[in-house]
Design a protein around this motif. Structure first.
Motif, mmCIF file in Angstrom:
data_model
loop_
_atom_site.group_PDB
_atom_site.id
_atom_site.type_symbol
_atom_site.label_atom_id
_atom_site.label_comp_id
_atom_site.label_asym_id
_atom_site.label_seq_id
_atom_site.Cartn_x
_atom_site.Cartn_y
_atom_site.Cartn_z
ATOM 1 N N UNK A 189 2.781 -6.484 -0.107
ATOM 2 C CA UNK A 189 1.379 -6.899 -0.234
ATOM 3 C C UNK A 189 1.182 -7.561 -1.583
ATOM 4 N N UNK A 190 0.139 -8.342 -1.674
ATOM 5 C CA UNK A 190 -0.184 -8.978 -2.945
ATOM 6 C C UNK A 190 -0.790 -7.984 -3.908
ATOM 7 N N UNK A 191 -0.875 -8.387 -5.175
ATOM 8 C CA UNK A 191 -1.417 -7.495 -6.199
ATOM 9 C C UNK A 191 -2.841 -7.071 -5.847
ATOM 10 N N UNK A 192 -3.614 -8.005 -5.306
ATOM 11 C CA UNK A 192 -4.996 -7.702 -4.961
ATOM 12 C C UNK A 192 -5.147 -6.729 -3.817
ATOM 13 N N UNK A 193 -4.082 -6.515 -3.046
ATOM 14 C CA UNK A 193 -4.144 -5.608 -1.900
ATOM 15 C C UNK A 193 -3.669 -4.196 -2.218
ATOM 16 N N UNK A 194 -3.193 -3.975 -3.425
ATOM 17 C CA UNK A 194 -2.748 -2.637 -3.811
ATOM 18 C C UNK A 194 -3.961 -1.718 -3.918
ATOM 19 N N UNK A 195 -3.771 -0.457 -3.532
ATOM 20 C CA UNK A 195 -4.885 0.485 -3.424
ATOM 21 C C UNK A 195 -5.371 0.951 -4.797
ATOM 22 N N UNK A 196 -6.626 1.450 -4.874
ATOM 23 C CA UNK A 196 -7.129 2.012 -6.139
ATOM 24 C C UNK A 196 -6.254 3.119 -6.718
ATOM 25 N N UNK A 197 -5.665 4.037 -5.885
ATOM 26 C CA UNK A 197 -4.788 5.046 -6.488
ATOM 27 C C UNK A 197 -3.607 4.449 -7.249
ATOM 28 N N UNK A 198 -3.073 3.319 -6.751
ATOM 29 C CA UNK A 198 -1.974 2.673 -7.458
ATOM 30 C C UNK A 198 -2.409 2.306 -8.869
ATOM 31 N N UNK A 199 -3.558 1.637 -8.972
ATOM 32 C CA UNK A 199 -4.041 1.203 -10.290
ATOM 33 C C UNK A 199 -4.492 2.399 -11.127
ATOM 34 N N UNK A 200 -5.088 3.396 -10.466
ATOM 35 C CA UNK A 200 -5.524 4.575 -11.206
ATOM 36 C C UNK A 200 -4.364 5.298 -11.872
ATOM 37 N N UNK A 201 -3.285 5.495 -11.111
ATOM 38 C CA UNK A 201 -2.109 6.186 -11.663
ATOM 39 C C UNK A 201 -1.408 5.312 -12.700
ATOM 40 N N UNK A 202 -1.237 4.032 -12.373
ATOM 41 C CA UNK A 202 -0.518 3.117 -13.264
ATOM 42 C C UNK A 202 -1.177 3.025 -14.638
#
Length: 402
Positions: A270-283
């Motif tokens: 998936x593209x960066x924009x399609x990654x879920x909020x938990x991905x960004x939250x943890x990262x």
């Protein structure tokens, strides 16, 4: 296998195992390996009917938690946390190192329905953090090492409590009581392990330990907590000897195997924009939240308190904060537990843990290396000053006789 006791070797093995797992999952052999991990073993229809991957994370990892619990007990009774004065500074740092990542994660995932993942960025992998410190910080003074060890141990306590409280399900009180009684028997026997019946006592301890694990697993509590209970209950000296015996196994087999299976994640197409909020939250919350939280908490404590112990520089606090962001083992476990019903989110969470921990490894390696260089230079200057002082003393003319 004694070399595996080294913190440096343990950290390298963990990293290599995780990288290999990620690479394997994204190559042609990934599908059969992933299928093998999903093979179910154990009595059907019970909590013991687990996949091979779950046997690693719930069975083998309990051995690691046992070893960690023995170390916790030793530190709380005879080590760096045996008084309130010793424990208060790392305790404040650990508290802020949990609260700030949680706040960051919740703010990023607000309204997404994935707030259940808040525990994932709160963990610190003590083996990995101390391994990085051992590799890059050989000249760092003991006070920073002690602070980091105490911080990581307290962070482990928080992680254990979170797993026991927030990831329990359908709790069976009778089985928990049976487990507690069995732990009590284990504790009693461990205090009578010497003498001519020591082999029999040892075998009984193994049987009781397995029984405790089974009872905890069936009770609805995550079975790794069985390892914690047994490690805290075991008599002090036998516990330390057992920990010493098991350390090569946990460092060389248990943790790398868990890191490998946890990292068996196909990278989402998936593209960066399609990654879920938990991905960004943890990262974001893992490397940034830990660094900010640990540094801010310790700085505030030092500012407000009248603690007259040796000061830790801002550079040292930043290094400790970056080391705290290496979540790895416990974060991967919490990610599995938090998103067990959403495998696609769990996969993204695993990638976020690996990337966030990787960022923390890189940042901490840089900070610890530069700090190490500073202390090495300071040590060299002090040696030169002492040598110059001795030389001047030798060259001074003797006093004239009266």
């Amino acid at each position: 296998m004694s070399f595996v006791r080294s913190e440096r070797v343990a950290a390298v093995l963990l990293l290599v195992a995780a990288v290999v797992g990620l690479v394997v999952a994204n190559t042609s052999i990934g599908a059969p390996v992933l299928a093998l991990e999903k093979v179910e073993v154990g009595p059907a229809g019970t909590a013991l009917h687990l996949t091979l991957g779950e046997w690693v994370s719930e069975g083998l990892l309990a051995v690691f938690f046992f070893v960690a619990a023995v170390e916790l007990r030793n530190e709380f009774t005879n080590g760096q946390l045996n008084t309130v004065k010793k424990a208060i500074r790392p305790a404040v740092a650990a508290a802020f190192g949990v609260l700030v990542p949680v706040a960051l994660y919740l703010s990023i995932t607000a309204g997404s329905g994935y707030t259940r993942g808040w525990p994932v960025p709160t963990a610190t992998d003590i083996a990995f953090a101390l391994g990085v410190l051992a590799i890059f910080g050989r000249s760092i003074p003991s006070r920073l090492r002690i602070f980091m060890l105490a911080l990581a141990i307290l962070d482990d306590v928080v992680g254990i409590v979170i797993i026991a409280v927030f990831f329990a399900h359908d709790i069976n009180p009778l089985l928990l009581i049976a487990a507690a009684i069995t732990v009590t028997g284990f504790a009693f026997l461990s205090r009578h392990i010497g003498g001519r019946f020591r082999v029999l006592v040892f075998l009984l301890l193994v049987v009781l330990a397995v029984l405790v694990w089974v009872l905890v697993a069936l009770s609805g509590i995550h079975p790794t907590i069985a390892g914690v209970a047994l490690g805290l209950a075991m008599a002090h000296q036998p516990g330390l000897r057992t920990r010493h015996t098991l350390e090569p196994f946990t460092n060389g087999v248990v943790l790398p195997l868990f890191a490998f299976t946890a990292a068996l994640v196909p990278i989402p197409g998936v593209g960066i924009g399609e990654l879920s909020p938990p991905f960004w939250g943890i990262l974001i919350a893992l490397p940034v939240g830990k660094l900010v939280g640990i540094t801010l908490g310790t700085w505030l404590y030092t500012l407000i308190s009248r603690d007259n112990r040796p000061h830790i520089t801002v550079h040292g606090l930043l290094a400790a904060g970056a080391l705290g962001g290496i979540g790895f083992t416990v974060s991967l476990l919490m990610n599995e537990l938090a998103f067990d019903n959403r495998p696609e989110i769990a996969d993204q969470g695993t990638l976020a843990v690996l990337l966030g921990s990787g960022i923390s490894i890189l940042v901490s390696a840089i900070l610890v290396s530069t700090l190490n260089t500073s202390y090495r230079r300071l040590h060299r200057l002090r040696q030169q000053a002492v040598a110059l002082s001795v030389k001047r003393s030798d060259e001074r003319p003797p006093p004239h006789p009266a």
